[in-house]
Structures are given as structure tokens and as C-alpha cells.
Design a protein around this motif. Sequence first.
Motif, PDB file in Angstrom:
ATOM      1  N   ASP A   1     -11.903   8.972 -21.980  1.00 37.24           N
ATOM      2  CA  ASP A   1     -12.536   8.498 -23.213  1.00 37.24           C
ATOM      3  C   ASP A   1     -13.238   9.663 -23.905  1.00 37.24           C
ATOM      4  N   ARG A   2     -12.817  10.882 -23.575  1.00 37.91           N
ATOM      5  CA  ARG A   2     -13.406  12.083 -24.161  1.00 37.91           C
ATOM      6  C   ARG A   2     -12.398  12.806 -25.038  1.00 37.91           C
ATOM      7  N   LEU A   3     -12.883  13.371 -26.124  1.00 39.04           N
ATOM      8  CA  LEU A   3     -12.025  14.136 -27.028  1.00 39.04           C
ATOM      9  C   LEU A   3     -11.321  15.259 -26.277  1.00 39.04           C
ATOM     10  N   HIS A   4     -12.089  16.054 -25.525  1.00 40.32           N
ATOM     11  CA  HIS A   4     -11.466  17.188 -24.845  1.00 40.32           C
ATOM     12  C   HIS A   4     -10.636  16.754 -23.639  1.00 40.32           C
ATOM     13  N   GLY A   5     -10.894  15.575 -23.099  1.00 33.33           N
ATOM     14  CA  GLY A   5      -9.984  15.050 -22.089  1.00 33.33           C
ATOM     15  C   GLY A   5      -8.593  14.870 -22.675  1.00 33.33           C
ATOM     16  N   LEU A   6      -8.541  14.345 -23.896  1.00 32.86           N
ATOM     17  CA  LEU A   6      -7.266  14.168 -24.600  1.00 32.86           C
ATOM     18  C   LEU A   6      -6.645  15.510 -24.970  1.00 32.86           C
ATOM     19  N   VAL A   7      -7.408  16.374 -25.619  1.00 31.79           N
ATOM     20  CA  VAL A   7      -6.857  17.628 -26.135  1.00 31.79           C
ATOM     21  C   VAL A   7      -6.383  18.542 -25.009  1.00 31.79           C
ATOM     22  N   LEU A   8      -7.183  18.675 -23.953  1.00 30.25           N
ATOM     23  CA  LEU A   8      -6.804  19.596 -22.879  1.00 30.25           C
ATOM     24  C   LEU A   8      -5.643  19.060 -22.054  1.00 30.25           C
ATOM     25  N   ALA A   9      -5.495  17.744 -21.987  1.00 30.36           N
ATOM     26  CA  ALA A   9      -4.311  17.181 -21.334  1.00 30.36           C
ATOM     27  C   ALA A   9      -3.062  17.553 -22.125  1.00 30.36           C
ATOM     28  N   LEU A  10      -3.096  17.322 -23.437  1.00 29.12           N
ATOM     29  CA  LEU A  10      -1.925  17.629 -24.267  1.00 29.12           C
ATOM     30  C   LEU A  10      -1.666  19.137 -24.305  1.00 29.12           C
ATOM     31  N   ARG A  11      -2.707  19.928 -24.299  1.00 31.68           N
ATOM     32  CA  ARG A  11      -2.543  21.393 -24.256  1.00 31.68           C
ATOM     33  C   ARG A  11      -1.761  21.804 -23.015  1.00 31.68           C
TER      34      ARG A  11
ATOM     35  N   ALA B   1       4.493  14.407 -24.076  1.00 29.04           N
ATOM     36  CA  ALA B   1       3.353  15.309 -23.896  1.00 29.04           C
ATOM     37  C   ALA B   1       3.791  16.766 -23.946  1.00 29.04           C
ATOM     38  N   ARG B   2       4.949  17.059 -23.361  1.00 34.60           N
ATOM     39  CA  ARG B   2       5.444  18.443 -23.417  1.00 34.60           C
ATOM     40  C   ARG B   2       5.786  18.834 -24.853  1.00 34.60           C
ATOM     41  N   ALA B   3       6.354  17.879 -25.591  1.00 32.71           N
ATOM     42  CA  ALA B   3       6.652  18.151 -27.001  1.00 32.71           C
ATOM     43  C   ALA B   3       5.366  18.338 -27.791  1.00 32.71           C
ATOM     44  N   ALA B   4       4.344  17.530 -27.473  1.00 28.25           N
ATOM     45  CA  ALA B   4       3.057  17.674 -28.154  1.00 28.25           C
ATOM     46  C   ALA B   4       2.443  19.034 -27.859  1.00 28.25           C
TER      47      ALA B   4
END
Length: 300
Positions: free
Chosen positions: A208-218, A273-276
Motif C-alpha cells: 500500500d506504499r508508492l515506493h512498494g509499487l514503483v520499486l517492484a515494477l523497476r 511487469a517486465r514490460a513495465a
Amino acid sequence: MTLRKTLLTGWFSFLHGEVTAGDVLALRRVQRLLDARGLAHDTAWSPGFRAGGPGLDALVPHDYARLVFVCGPLHGPQVADLHERFPHCVRVAVGVSVIDPADPAVRGFHRVIARDRAGGTPRVDLAAAAPRGTALPVAGVVLTHGQGEYGTRRRHAAVADELTGWLGRQDCGRVELDTRLAAGDWRLCGTSAQFESLVGRLDVVVTDRLHGLVLALRAGVPALAVDPVAGGAKVTAQARACDWPALLTADGLCGRELDRWWRWCLGPGRPAARAARDALSARGDAEDVRLASELADVLG
């Protein structure tokens, strides 16, 4: 009538014991050996771990001709009590540690097959060659309980309760992670590279964290994201900016939707996710040019 049934026990059988992964794997190995010999057996479980039992208190001792104690240290009154409750049984301990050979818990067994004892040659623990189970997904869990700046729109406690309760019912490995870094706390990563190394080894991130989302996709790892702010806030905005669909709102959070996006993350979400990841990297290069120009206007 000759009794033939065997009762399997261990520290996993006691209300005031504990159940460890190693204990259960050792138990599975013994179960497999008994099955191969065609020996009928039951396993006694702690009611604190498996309420459906069967528990020691509900068993009829004379239903069993043999008792096997599996794994762990062989000591203390709980183990010794087995000799009192099952005096007619042939009692064997296997894969155990013998700390004090004079302990009544040890002396009550007809045979002790120890993994280690003073002066003896150690044996490999039973868990090492136990039957292997199916590989399961590993989920990193990144939650926040702060963000007081959102005031009455905060739904963080309700979101965390729903998410963790739901996660507890999923058949997966769970790793609690924190994006906070610290230099002197071994429980937290000390550098961003350390955190990224953890995320890169996961199958999915629930956050539920912004960086949880961003760093996963990164890292090319699918994220099941929940915005914990009523009406949506920065997590929703970031999911939109990243073109990432696996997003739920605090108001729309329920087990059915979590199940749906969980299946998606572990299926089509993997290549998505890999494409993202690749798209975000390419966009970052282009955005650097614009950002450099914007900063130059201010900084000169």
C-alpha cells in the motif's frame, strides 16, 4: 486383537510446544517411511496449530501399539508425560537431540535414534532428505502505518487488516519488507541496492506504499497495490503514471478482488511487469531531458 497402529508425536503435538518447518519436514520423512512399510499411523497435532486435530487429549492411548517422537530436543515434563500416558506402547524417539541422557524424558524410550548426543557421531537431520513439496510463490509485503498527513482520509489500519488477513490464507512464502533504510538496524536494509536485491528475488509484491509499487515494477516484479487513502491519493496516481492495472482502492478492497489480482500478478502480470520495467527505463531516459530543462530554468 493385536494393535498395529503407530502414533507420531513431537513438539508439534504439545499445546505448549511449537511447530517449526524443520519439525514438519522431519515428520513427513517418517510418515513416508511408515507408508512404505504399510504401517498405519496417526499424527497428534497441537490444538494451537491445527484445531481439527487429532490432539493428544482427544486420543485413546490403547488405540496405539507404538509411539514415535520425531525431531527436536528430548527433554522436559511434556515429553516425559508421554511415557505415563502410553506405558503399553513401544516408544521410539528419532531425529532428536539428547542433552541429558539421565532425563526421564530420554530414559522412558525403548530406543533413541539421536541426531546428536554428547560423545556420539552426529547424524544428518531428518528434514534434510524429507519429501520436497511444490515450489510456491514468494510475496514481499510492503505496508505503511503512517502518513498522518492524509488526516480523516486515512484507511491504513483497515487496509492493513484486510491485506494481512487475506495474505495469511494464501499458500505462499511471505516476506515482510520495509522501504526505510537504516545504518545500524540489521532488520532494515542499509542501502537502496540492498532493498532492490531483495525485491528482485520475489515473485510478487503486495503493497500500500508508492515506493512498494514503483520499486517492484523497476525490478520487473508484479505489484498488487492498494491505495490506503479514501478517494485515492499518491498510490493511485503512481499506478496511473506507470500504466499499471493491478490497483485496488481502500473503499473497494475485498477478498474476491484481491484473489483476482493475485492470480493476474502470478500469471499475465509477470510479463506485464517486465514490460513495465523496460518501458519505465526508456521513459526515464526521455524524461531526464525534460527534467534537466525544467531544473535549468530554476537553477540556471
